[in-house]
Write a protein that holds these residues in place. Structure first.
Motif, PDB file in Angstrom:
ATOM      1  N   VAL A 182       0.825  -1.208   0.000  1.00 35.61           N
ATOM      2  CA  VAL A 182       0.000   0.000   0.000  1.00 35.61           C
ATOM      3  C   VAL A 182       0.857   1.255   0.000  1.00 35.61           C
ATOM      4  O   VAL A 182       0.339   2.346   0.063  1.00 35.61           O
ATOM      5  CB  VAL A 182      -0.968   0.027   1.209  1.00 35.61           C
ATOM      6  CG1 VAL A 182      -1.944  -1.099   1.114  1.00 35.61           C
ATOM      7  CG2 VAL A 182      -0.217   0.023   2.508  1.00 35.61           C
ATOM      8  N   THR A 183       2.171   1.092  -0.050  1.00 33.50           N
ATOM      9  CA  THR A 183       3.016   2.276  -0.079  1.00 33.50           C
ATOM     10  C   THR A 183       3.004   2.870  -1.473  1.00 33.50           C
ATOM     11  O   THR A 183       2.947   2.172  -2.470  1.00 33.50           O
ATOM     12  CB  THR A 183       4.459   1.933   0.342  1.00 33.50           C
ATOM     13  OG1 THR A 183       4.937   0.896  -0.512  1.00 33.50           O
ATOM     14  CG2 THR A 183       4.500   1.469   1.781  1.00 33.50           C
ATOM     15  N   SER A 184       3.060   4.173  -1.541  1.00 29.78           N
ATOM     16  CA  SER A 184       2.962   4.872  -2.818  1.00 29.78           C
ATOM     17  C   SER A 184       4.318   4.977  -3.486  1.00 29.78           C
ATOM     18  O   SER A 184       5.304   5.301  -2.839  1.00 29.78           O
ATOM     19  CB  SER A 184       2.434   6.283  -2.595  1.00 29.78           C
ATOM     20  OG  SER A 184       1.199   6.234  -1.972  1.00 29.78           O
ATOM     21  N   PRO A 185       4.374   4.734  -4.789  1.00 32.03           N
ATOM     22  CA  PRO A 185       5.622   4.994  -5.497  1.00 32.03           C
ATOM     23  C   PRO A 185       5.884   6.495  -5.481  1.00 32.03           C
ATOM     24  O   PRO A 185       4.947   7.287  -5.565  1.00 32.03           O
ATOM     25  CB  PRO A 185       5.361   4.506  -6.918  1.00 32.03           C
ATOM     26  CG  PRO A 185       4.067   3.766  -6.882  1.00 32.03           C
ATOM     27  CD  PRO A 185       3.359   4.172  -5.636  1.00 32.03           C
ATOM     28  N   THR A 218       4.179   8.893  -8.295  1.00 31.85           N
ATOM     29  CA  THR A 218       2.751   9.066  -8.505  1.00 31.85           C
ATOM     30  C   THR A 218       2.106   9.976  -7.482  1.00 31.85           C
ATOM     31  O   THR A 218       1.059  10.539  -7.733  1.00 31.85           O
ATOM     32  CB  THR A 218       2.013   7.718  -8.437  1.00 31.85           C
ATOM     33  OG1 THR A 218       2.137   7.197  -7.122  1.00 31.85           O
ATOM     34  CG2 THR A 218       2.522   6.739  -9.454  1.00 31.85           C
ATOM     35  N   GLY A 219       2.699  10.071  -6.311  1.00 30.92           N
ATOM     36  CA  GLY A 219       2.121  10.900  -5.269  1.00 30.92           C
ATOM     37  C   GLY A 219       0.916  10.275  -4.611  1.00 30.92           C
ATOM     38  O   GLY A 219       0.298  10.864  -3.756  1.00 30.92           O
ATOM     39  N   GLY A 220       0.552   9.073  -4.985  1.00 31.10           N
ATOM     40  CA  GLY A 220      -0.599   8.419  -4.378  1.00 31.10           C
ATOM     41  C   GLY A 220      -0.634   6.957  -4.737  1.00 31.10           C
ATOM     42  O   GLY A 220       0.091   6.497  -5.614  1.00 31.10           O
ATOM     43  N   ARG A 271      -4.237  -0.512   8.749  1.00 33.71           N
ATOM     44  CA  ARG A 271      -3.428   0.526   9.398  1.00 33.71           C
ATOM     45  C   ARG A 271      -2.492   1.194   8.389  1.00 33.71           C
ATOM     46  O   ARG A 271      -2.353   2.414   8.362  1.00 33.71           O
ATOM     47  CB  ARG A 271      -2.632  -0.062  10.561  1.00 33.71           C
ATOM     48  CG  ARG A 271      -3.411  -0.168  11.846  1.00 33.71           C
ATOM     49  CD  ARG A 271      -2.503  -0.441  13.036  1.00 33.71           C
ATOM     50  NE  ARG A 271      -1.806  -1.716  12.928  1.00 33.71           N
ATOM     51  CZ  ARG A 271      -2.295  -2.888  13.327  1.00 33.71           C
ATOM     52  NH1 ARG A 271      -3.487  -2.936  13.888  1.00 33.71           N
ATOM     53  NH2 ARG A 271      -1.599  -3.978  13.198  1.00 33.71           N
ATOM     54  N   GLU A 272      -1.828   0.369   7.540  1.00 31.93           N
ATOM     55  CA  GLU A 272      -0.921   0.937   6.541  1.00 31.93           C
ATOM     56  C   GLU A 272      -1.681   1.783   5.516  1.00 31.93           C
ATOM     57  O   GLU A 272      -1.210   2.846   5.113  1.00 31.93           O
ATOM     58  CB  GLU A 272      -0.158  -0.183   5.823  1.00 31.93           C
ATOM     59  CG  GLU A 272       0.878  -0.848   6.681  1.00 31.93           C
ATOM     60  CD  GLU A 272       1.582  -1.986   5.952  1.00 31.93           C
ATOM     61  OE1 GLU A 272       1.376  -2.151   4.727  1.00 31.93           O
ATOM     62  OE2 GLU A 272       2.348  -2.712   6.600  1.00 31.93           O
ATOM     63  N   LEU A 273      -2.830   1.313   5.108  1.00 35.92           N
ATOM     64  CA  LEU A 273      -3.642   2.054   4.154  1.00 35.92           C
ATOM     65  C   LEU A 273      -4.081   3.392   4.756  1.00 35.92           C
ATOM     66  O   LEU A 273      -3.983   4.439   4.109  1.00 35.92           O
ATOM     67  CB  LEU A 273      -4.863   1.230   3.752  1.00 35.92           C
ATOM     68  CG  LEU A 273      -5.806   1.847   2.729  1.00 35.92           C
ATOM     69  CD1 LEU A 273      -5.075   2.088   1.406  1.00 35.92           C
ATOM     70  CD2 LEU A 273      -7.012   0.949   2.515  1.00 35.92           C
ATOM     71  N   ARG A 274      -4.542   3.360   5.998  1.00 38.96           N
ATOM     72  CA  ARG A 274      -4.964   4.588   6.676  1.00 38.96           C
ATOM     73  C   ARG A 274      -3.793   5.567   6.789  1.00 38.96           C
ATOM     74  O   ARG A 274      -3.941   6.761   6.533  1.00 38.96           O
ATOM     75  CB  ARG A 274      -5.520   4.242   8.057  1.00 38.96           C
ATOM     76  CG  ARG A 274      -6.070   5.441   8.803  1.00 38.96           C
ATOM     77  CD  ARG A 274      -6.638   5.056  10.138  1.00 38.96           C
ATOM     78  NE  ARG A 274      -5.600   4.427  10.942  1.00 38.96           N
ATOM     79  CZ  ARG A 274      -5.838   3.610  11.951  1.00 38.96           C
ATOM     80  NH1 ARG A 274      -7.059   3.311  12.296  1.00 38.96           N
ATOM     81  NH2 ARG A 274      -4.852   3.083  12.639  1.00 38.96           N
ATOM     82  N   GLN A 275      -2.597   5.039   7.130  1.00 38.88           N
ATOM     83  CA  GLN A 275      -1.416   5.890   7.263  1.00 38.88           C
ATOM     84  C   GLN A 275      -1.024   6.492   5.915  1.00 38.88           C
ATOM     85  O   GLN A 275      -0.713   7.669   5.825  1.00 38.88           O
ATOM     86  CB  GLN A 275      -0.231   5.108   7.843  1.00 38.88           C
ATOM     87  CG  GLN A 275       1.001   5.956   8.081  1.00 38.88           C
ATOM     88  CD  GLN A 275       0.767   7.088   9.068  1.00 38.88           C
ATOM     89  OE1 GLN A 275       0.146   6.902  10.115  1.00 38.88           O
ATOM     90  NE2 GLN A 275       1.245   8.275   8.748  1.00 38.88           N
ATOM     91  N   SER A 276      -1.093   5.690   4.847  1.00 42.22           N
ATOM     92  CA  SER A 276      -0.721   6.222   3.530  1.00 42.22           C
ATOM     93  C   SER A 276      -1.699   7.308   3.087  1.00 42.22           C
ATOM     94  O   SER A 276      -1.295   8.299   2.486  1.00 42.22           O
ATOM     95  CB  SER A 276      -0.640   5.115   2.483  1.00 42.22           C
ATOM     96  OG  SER A 276      -1.913   4.622   2.165  1.00 42.22           O
ATOM     97  N   ARG A 277      -2.977   7.145   3.391  1.00 44.10           N
ATOM     98  CA  ARG A 277      -3.963   8.171   3.045  1.00 44.10           C
ATOM     99  C   ARG A 277      -3.736   9.437   3.859  1.00 44.10           C
ATOM    100  O   ARG A 277      -3.870  10.541   3.366  1.00 44.10           O
ATOM    101  CB  ARG A 277      -5.376   7.643   3.241  1.00 44.10           C
ATOM    102  CG  ARG A 277      -5.765   6.614   2.188  1.00 44.10           C
ATOM    103  CD  ARG A 277      -7.135   6.065   2.425  1.00 44.10           C
ATOM    104  NE  ARG A 277      -7.491   5.112   1.376  1.00 44.10           N
ATOM    105  CZ  ARG A 277      -8.547   4.323   1.412  1.00 44.10           C
ATOM    106  NH1 ARG A 277      -9.386   4.377   2.441  1.00 44.10           N
ATOM    107  NH2 ARG A 277      -8.789   3.486   0.438  1.00 44.10           N
ATOM    108  N   HIS A 278      -3.366   9.246   5.148  1.00 44.40           N
ATOM    109  CA  HIS A 278      -3.077  10.391   6.026  1.00 44.40           C
ATOM    110  C   HIS A 278      -1.853  11.158   5.497  1.00 44.40           C
ATOM    111  O   HIS A 278      -1.861  12.379   5.440  1.00 44.40           O
ATOM    112  CB  HIS A 278      -2.841   9.907   7.448  1.00 44.40           C
ATOM    113  CG  HIS A 278      -2.480  10.990   8.403  1.00 44.40           C
ATOM    114  ND1 HIS A 278      -3.375  11.929   8.826  1.00 44.40           N
ATOM    115  CD2 HIS A 278      -1.292  11.294   8.999  1.00 44.40           C
ATOM    116  CE1 HIS A 278      -2.768  12.777   9.654  1.00 44.40           C
ATOM    117  NE2 HIS A 278      -1.511  12.407   9.775  1.00 44.40           N
TER     118      HIS A 278
END
Length: 141
Positions: A55-58, A61-63, A128-135
């Motif tokens: 779920v980490t962003s490259p 792409t910024g997202g 948790r990782e998805l929520r953190q990446s969105r944050h």
């Protein structure tokens, strides 16, 4: 011999015949409904990849791209359930959340002490990782 006993002569298998005779169709026990469902599901091959996607962003792409996270069952639940699971990934699943998670393909685990169903540790970590990446994305904007 008692009146309700039935004597069957001993079966001696012929060469090539199994030592335990197979039951005839009219001798089987009626199948349970879940067996028919399982048979139907097994009839269709599972062609989906069985890998956990990052779920980490490259950085370029910024997202998170659509293909990175869309394979996880979480993305097939309603927005309402996604919000609730994001806020409470360790909480016991109520009937609506349990139904949604299972319907989307998730596999909850049963808490032996309480009997409640919860998300497994891997799914909790994914959320948790998805929520953190969105944050993190929101802070960048």
């Amino acid at each position: 011999m008692a009146g309700n006993e039935h004597h069957t002569p001993e079966h001696i298998p012929l060469p090539g015949e199994p030592s335990v005779p197979e039951l005839e169709e009219d001798e089987t026990i009626a199948p349970r409904p879940e067996e028919a469902i399982a048979d139907a599901l097994r009839a269709t091959p599972d062609t989906e990849p069985h890998v956990r996607l990052s779920v980490t962003s490259p950085p370029h792409t910024g997202g998170m791209s659509e293909t990175q996270g869309s394979g996880h069952w979480f993305h097939r639940t309603s927005e309402k359930i996604q919000r609730w699971l994001s806020e409470e990934p360790k909480a016991a699943l109520d009937a609506e959340a349990l139904d949604s998670v299972v319907g989307a393909g998730g596999i909850p685990v049963r808490d032996d002490t309480t009997g409640d169903f919860r998300l497994g540790p891997e799914d909790q970590e994914y959320i948790r990782e998805l929520r953190q990446s969105r944050h993190d994305e929101d802070e960048i904007r």
